[in-house]
Design a protein around this motif. Structure first.
Motif, PDB file in Angstrom:
ATOM      1  N   THR A 164     -22.625  25.488 -13.917  1.00  0.00           N
ATOM      2  CA  THR A 164     -21.290  25.445 -14.565  1.00  0.00           C
ATOM      3  C   THR A 164     -21.560  26.245 -16.083  1.00  0.00           C
ATOM      4  O   THR A 164     -22.597  25.973 -16.684  1.00  0.00           O
ATOM      5  N   PHE A 165     -20.603  26.799 -16.481  1.00  0.00           N
ATOM      6  CA  PHE A 165     -20.677  27.607 -17.629  1.00  0.00           C
ATOM      7  C   PHE A 165     -19.172  26.985 -18.240  1.00  0.00           C
ATOM      8  O   PHE A 165     -18.277  27.549 -17.923  1.00  0.00           O
ATOM      9  N   GLU A 166     -19.391  26.396 -19.487  1.00  0.00           N
ATOM     10  CA  GLU A 166     -18.070  25.794 -20.010  1.00  0.00           C
ATOM     11  C   GLU A 166     -18.032  26.387 -21.446  1.00  0.00           C
ATOM     12  O   GLU A 166     -18.996  26.175 -22.114  1.00  0.00           O
ATOM     13  N   PRO A 167     -16.980  27.055 -21.906  1.00  0.00           N
ATOM     14  CA  PRO A 167     -16.732  27.351 -23.257  1.00  0.00           C
ATOM     15  C   PRO A 167     -16.869  26.346 -24.307  1.00  0.00           C
ATOM     16  O   PRO A 167     -16.348  25.233 -23.894  1.00  0.00           O
ATOM     17  N   LEU A 189     -21.854  25.793 -22.716  1.00  0.00           N
ATOM     18  CA  LEU A 189     -22.578  24.645 -22.344  1.00  0.00           C
ATOM     19  C   LEU A 189     -22.642  24.954 -20.919  1.00  0.00           C
ATOM     20  O   LEU A 189     -21.978  24.971 -20.090  1.00  0.00           O
ATOM     21  N   MET A 190     -24.065  25.079 -20.534  1.00  0.00           N
ATOM     22  CA  MET A 190     -24.411  25.466 -19.100  1.00  0.00           C
ATOM     23  C   MET A 190     -24.991  24.148 -18.581  1.00  0.00           C
ATOM     24  O   MET A 190     -25.826  23.412 -19.181  1.00  0.00           O
ATOM     25  N   THR A 191     -24.501  23.835 -17.521  1.00  0.00           N
ATOM     26  CA  THR A 191     -24.987  22.675 -16.784  1.00  0.00           C
ATOM     27  C   THR A 191     -25.385  22.959 -15.426  1.00  0.00           C
ATOM     28  O   THR A 191     -24.766  23.696 -14.614  1.00  0.00           O
ATOM     29  N   ALA A 196     -23.489  31.894 -26.901  1.00  0.00           N
ATOM     30  CA  ALA A 196     -22.500  33.006 -26.766  1.00  0.00           C
ATOM     31  C   ALA A 196     -21.526  32.409 -25.583  1.00  0.00           C
ATOM     32  O   ALA A 196     -21.586  31.515 -24.916  1.00  0.00           O
ATOM     33  N   SER A 197     -20.476  33.510 -25.513  1.00  0.00           N
ATOM     34  CA  SER A 197     -19.259  33.030 -24.384  1.00  0.00           C
ATOM     35  C   SER A 197     -19.891  33.003 -23.158  1.00  0.00           C
ATOM     36  O   SER A 197     -20.687  33.684 -22.564  1.00  0.00           O
ATOM     37  N   PRO A 198     -19.149  32.258 -22.130  1.00  0.00           N
ATOM     38  CA  PRO A 198     -19.533  32.372 -20.720  1.00  0.00           C
ATOM     39  C   PRO A 198     -19.599  33.772 -20.308  1.00  0.00           C
ATOM     40  O   PRO A 198     -20.206  34.143 -19.344  1.00  0.00           O
TER      41      PRO A 198
END
Length: 167
Positions: free
Chosen positions: A98-101, A107-109, A14-16
């Motif tokens: 961090t939450f990257e689209p 992509l959650m890091t 899903a989106s950030p």
């Protein structure tokens, strides 16, 4: 003091803007923490998250109860937030989320910088603590599979370790 680093990534479908609110709700931390740690939030819920927010917890590590206090150092929804230990078992604990689209979701890091107490003696426990942190984040990734549909596998090699030390 020796600084250790841990990083893990997971792809969320899903989106950030959709994913971030789950992680912004402090109550969800209990849902994604291994039950063996007896983790409980002591701060009254709901918690209004912002830079400077303080959160108190209690948990058990290797059967020993202790308290942990964190402060939100950075709050930038839906891109990232950073929490840091003010009081707890580590000499240093800074956790950056961090939450990257991505085309397939977010992509959650998670990046953690930590230092063990009682340097240099505490360094003898570093391998066990690293495995413990690995196990906690592996558990979180598995828990997210049930909470956020179609969560992808962790991408940093966080996998079920051969065992776990017991936050």
């Amino acid at each position: 003091m020796r600084i250790h680093h841990f990083e893990t990534r997971i792809l969320l479908p899903a989106s950030p803007a959709h994913v971030f609110p789950f992680f912004a709700d402090a109550a969800n931390l209990e849902r994604i923490t291994p039950p063996e740690l007896s983790f409980r939030i002591l701060t009254e819920l709901p918690i209004a998250m912002a830079e400077g927010t303080l959160i108190d917890y209690k948990l058990r590590l290797f059967g020993v109860p202790f308290r942990w206090k964190t402060r939100i150092r950075k709050w930038a929804p839906p891109r990232c937030f950073v929490d840091e230990q003010i009081r707890g078992p580590y000499r240093l604990w800074v956790h950056t989320h961090t939450f990257e689209p991505r085309p397939q979701g977010t992509l959650m890091t998670d990046r953690v910088r930590y230092a063990l107490p009682l340097y240099p003696l505490g360094e003898m426990g570093a391998p066990a603590i690293h495995r413990l942190i690995q196990w906690i984040f592996w558990y979180r990734a598995r828990a997210l599979v049930g909470l956020i549909p179609e969560v992808g596998p962790p991408s940093d090699g966080v996998s079920a370790p051969g065992g776990h030390g017991g936050a």
